[in-house]
Structures are given as structure tokens and as C-alpha cells.
Design a protein around this motif. Structure first.
Motif, PDB file in Angstrom:
ATOM      1  N   HIS A   1      -4.404  13.758  -4.736  1.00 39.32           N
ATOM      2  CA  HIS A   1      -4.624  13.323  -3.359  1.00 39.32           C
ATOM      3  C   HIS A   1      -5.604  12.168  -3.305  1.00 39.32           C
ATOM      4  O   HIS A   1      -6.493  12.064  -4.147  1.00 39.32           O
ATOM      5  CB  HIS A   1      -5.228  14.461  -2.501  1.00 39.32           C
ATOM      6  CG  HIS A   1      -4.344  15.639  -2.361  1.00 39.32           C
ATOM      7  ND1 HIS A   1      -3.217  15.632  -1.581  1.00 39.32           N
ATOM      8  CD2 HIS A   1      -4.406  16.871  -2.913  1.00 39.32           C
ATOM      9  CE1 HIS A   1      -2.624  16.813  -1.667  1.00 39.32           C
ATOM     10  NE2 HIS A   1      -3.331  17.577  -2.471  1.00 39.32           N
ATOM     11  N   THR A   2      -5.453  11.352  -2.265  1.00 39.78           N
ATOM     12  CA  THR A   2      -6.464  10.351  -1.931  1.00 39.78           C
ATOM     13  C   THR A   2      -7.275  10.902  -0.757  1.00 39.78           C
ATOM     14  O   THR A   2      -6.878  11.880  -0.120  1.00 39.78           O
ATOM     15  CB  THR A   2      -5.819   9.020  -1.507  1.00 39.78           C
ATOM     16  OG1 THR A   2      -5.092   9.239  -0.281  1.00 39.78           O
ATOM     17  CG2 THR A   2      -4.882   8.466  -2.574  1.00 39.78           C
ATOM     18  N   VAL A   3      -8.392  10.259  -0.460  1.00 46.46           N
ATOM     19  CA  VAL A   3      -9.178  10.661   0.704  1.00 46.46           C
ATOM     20  C   VAL A   3      -8.317  10.539   1.958  1.00 46.46           C
ATOM     21  O   VAL A   3      -8.367  11.394   2.841  1.00 46.46           O
ATOM     22  CB  VAL A   3     -10.466   9.808   0.821  1.00 46.46           C
ATOM     23  CG1 VAL A   3     -11.171  10.077   2.139  1.00 46.46           C
ATOM     24  CG2 VAL A   3     -11.394  10.106  -0.347  1.00 46.46           C
ATOM     25  N   MET A   4      -7.497   9.501   2.030  1.00 48.84           N
ATOM     26  CA  MET A   4      -6.641   9.340   3.214  1.00 48.84           C
ATOM     27  C   MET A   4      -5.637  10.480   3.354  1.00 48.84           C
ATOM     28  O   MET A   4      -5.315  10.882   4.470  1.00 48.84           O
ATOM     29  CB  MET A   4      -5.910   7.993   3.193  1.00 48.84           C
ATOM     30  CG  MET A   4      -6.753   6.834   3.694  1.00 48.84           C
ATOM     31  SD  MET A   4      -7.570   7.119   5.299  1.00 48.84           S
ATOM     32  CE  MET A   4      -6.194   7.440   6.375  1.00 48.84           C
ATOM     33  N   ASP A   5      -5.153  11.027   2.252  1.00 46.58           N
ATOM     34  CA  ASP A   5      -4.275  12.198   2.329  1.00 46.58           C
ATOM     35  C   ASP A   5      -5.007  13.356   3.008  1.00 46.58           C
ATOM     36  O   ASP A   5      -4.435  14.067   3.851  1.00 46.58           O
ATOM     37  CB  ASP A   5      -3.834  12.665   0.934  1.00 46.58           C
ATOM     38  CG  ASP A   5      -2.911  11.698   0.228  1.00 46.58           C
ATOM     39  OD1 ASP A   5      -2.204  10.920   0.909  1.00 46.58           O
ATOM     40  OD2 ASP A   5      -2.898  11.715  -1.016  1.00 46.58           O
ATOM     41  N   LEU A   6      -6.270  13.547   2.639  1.00 51.84           N
ATOM     42  CA  LEU A   6      -7.070  14.629   3.212  1.00 51.84           C
ATOM     43  C   LEU A   6      -7.349  14.371   4.690  1.00 51.84           C
ATOM     44  O   LEU A   6      -7.268  15.281   5.519  1.00 51.84           O
ATOM     45  CB  LEU A   6      -8.367  14.802   2.433  1.00 51.84           C
ATOM     46  CG  LEU A   6      -8.197  15.110   0.941  1.00 51.84           C
ATOM     47  CD1 LEU A   6      -9.551  15.109   0.242  1.00 51.84           C
ATOM     48  CD2 LEU A   6      -7.459  16.412   0.717  1.00 51.84           C
ATOM     49  N   VAL A   7      -7.661  13.122   5.026  1.00 51.38           N
ATOM     50  CA  VAL A   7      -7.886  12.754   6.430  1.00 51.38           C
ATOM     51  C   VAL A   7      -6.621  13.016   7.246  1.00 51.38           C
ATOM     52  O   VAL A   7      -6.683  13.587   8.334  1.00 51.38           O
ATOM     53  CB  VAL A   7      -8.334  11.277   6.539  1.00 51.38           C
ATOM     54  CG1 VAL A   7      -8.278  10.787   7.977  1.00 51.38           C
ATOM     55  CG2 VAL A   7      -9.742  11.109   5.977  1.00 51.38           C
ATOM     56  N   ARG A   8      -5.468  12.631   6.713  1.00 49.71           N
ATOM     57  CA  ARG A   8      -4.196  12.876   7.414  1.00 49.71           C
ATOM     58  C   ARG A   8      -3.951  14.374   7.603  1.00 49.71           C
ATOM     59  O   ARG A   8      -3.436  14.795   8.639  1.00 49.71           O
ATOM     60  CB  ARG A   8      -3.033  12.253   6.646  1.00 49.71           C
ATOM     61  CG  ARG A   8      -2.946  10.764   6.809  1.00 49.71           C
ATOM     62  CD  ARG A   8      -1.676  10.210   6.140  1.00 49.71           C
ATOM     63  NE  ARG A   8      -1.838   8.804   5.890  1.00 49.71           N
ATOM     64  CZ  ARG A   8      -2.169   8.256   4.714  1.00 49.71           C
ATOM     65  NH1 ARG A   8      -2.333   9.026   3.652  1.00 49.71           N
ATOM     66  NH2 ARG A   8      -2.317   6.961   4.588  1.00 49.71           N
ATOM     67  N   ALA A   9      -4.320  15.176   6.605  1.00 54.90           N
ATOM     68  CA  ALA A   9      -4.148  16.629   6.720  1.00 54.90           C
ATOM     69  C   ALA A   9      -5.010  17.185   7.852  1.00 54.90           C
ATOM     70  O   ALA A   9      -4.570  18.052   8.607  1.00 54.90           O
ATOM     71  CB  ALA A   9      -4.484  17.309   5.394  1.00 54.90           C
TER      72      ALA A   9
END
Length: 74
Positions: A55-63
Motif C-alpha cells: 500500500h501507499t499512504v494514498m491507498d490508506l487515505v482512500r480507505a
């Protein structure tokens, strides 16, 4: 706990308007993602330990956003 294939990384995400109760729901959603080892909510933020090869940080933000909150890296 999800299996880690890379070196674990820690990120602190700011989450606008998230209460402690809502934080538990968001943390549970994050922990359901493969490669997320830990998600610890607090008032207005959540600490996430994850596998950066998955995951990227943006993946986590999107989640987090998928749970109805605005979020960004602190």
C-alpha cells in the motif's frame, strides 16, 4: 494480523470529524486490508502500521475516505 512481506512502516493520518467510536470502525476497516498490521484510532487521527510493498499512504487515505471521512497525512 495480516502478513507483512516488506519492512513495516508507520504513518499518522489526520481524520477530520472522527470520534473515538467512529475511529474503531475506521480502524477495523483498515485492519481488514492485506498488509495492514495495526490501526490505532484516537480523536481526530489514526496511526497505521502497514507494508509499503502492498500500500501507499494514498491507498490508506482512500480507505479512510471510503468510510465517510476526510483524511490526510500528519
Amino acid at each position: 494480523m495480516a502478513a507483512m512481506t516488506g519492512k513495516p512502516t508507520r504513518v499518522l493520518l489526520g481524520v477530520r470529524g472522527m470520534t473515538r467510536d467512529a475511529g474503531e470502525r475506521v480502524a477495523q476497516h483498515l485492519r481488514s486490508l492485506p498488509g495492514v498490521a495495526q490501526a490505532t484510532p484516537d480523536e481526530g487521527q489514526i496511526e497505521v502500521h502497514y507494508d509499503p510493498s502492498q500500500h501507499t499512504v494514498m491507498d490508506l487515505v482512500r480507505a479512510v475516505r471510503s468510510q465517510g471521512f476526510l483524511a490526510g497525512m500528519l
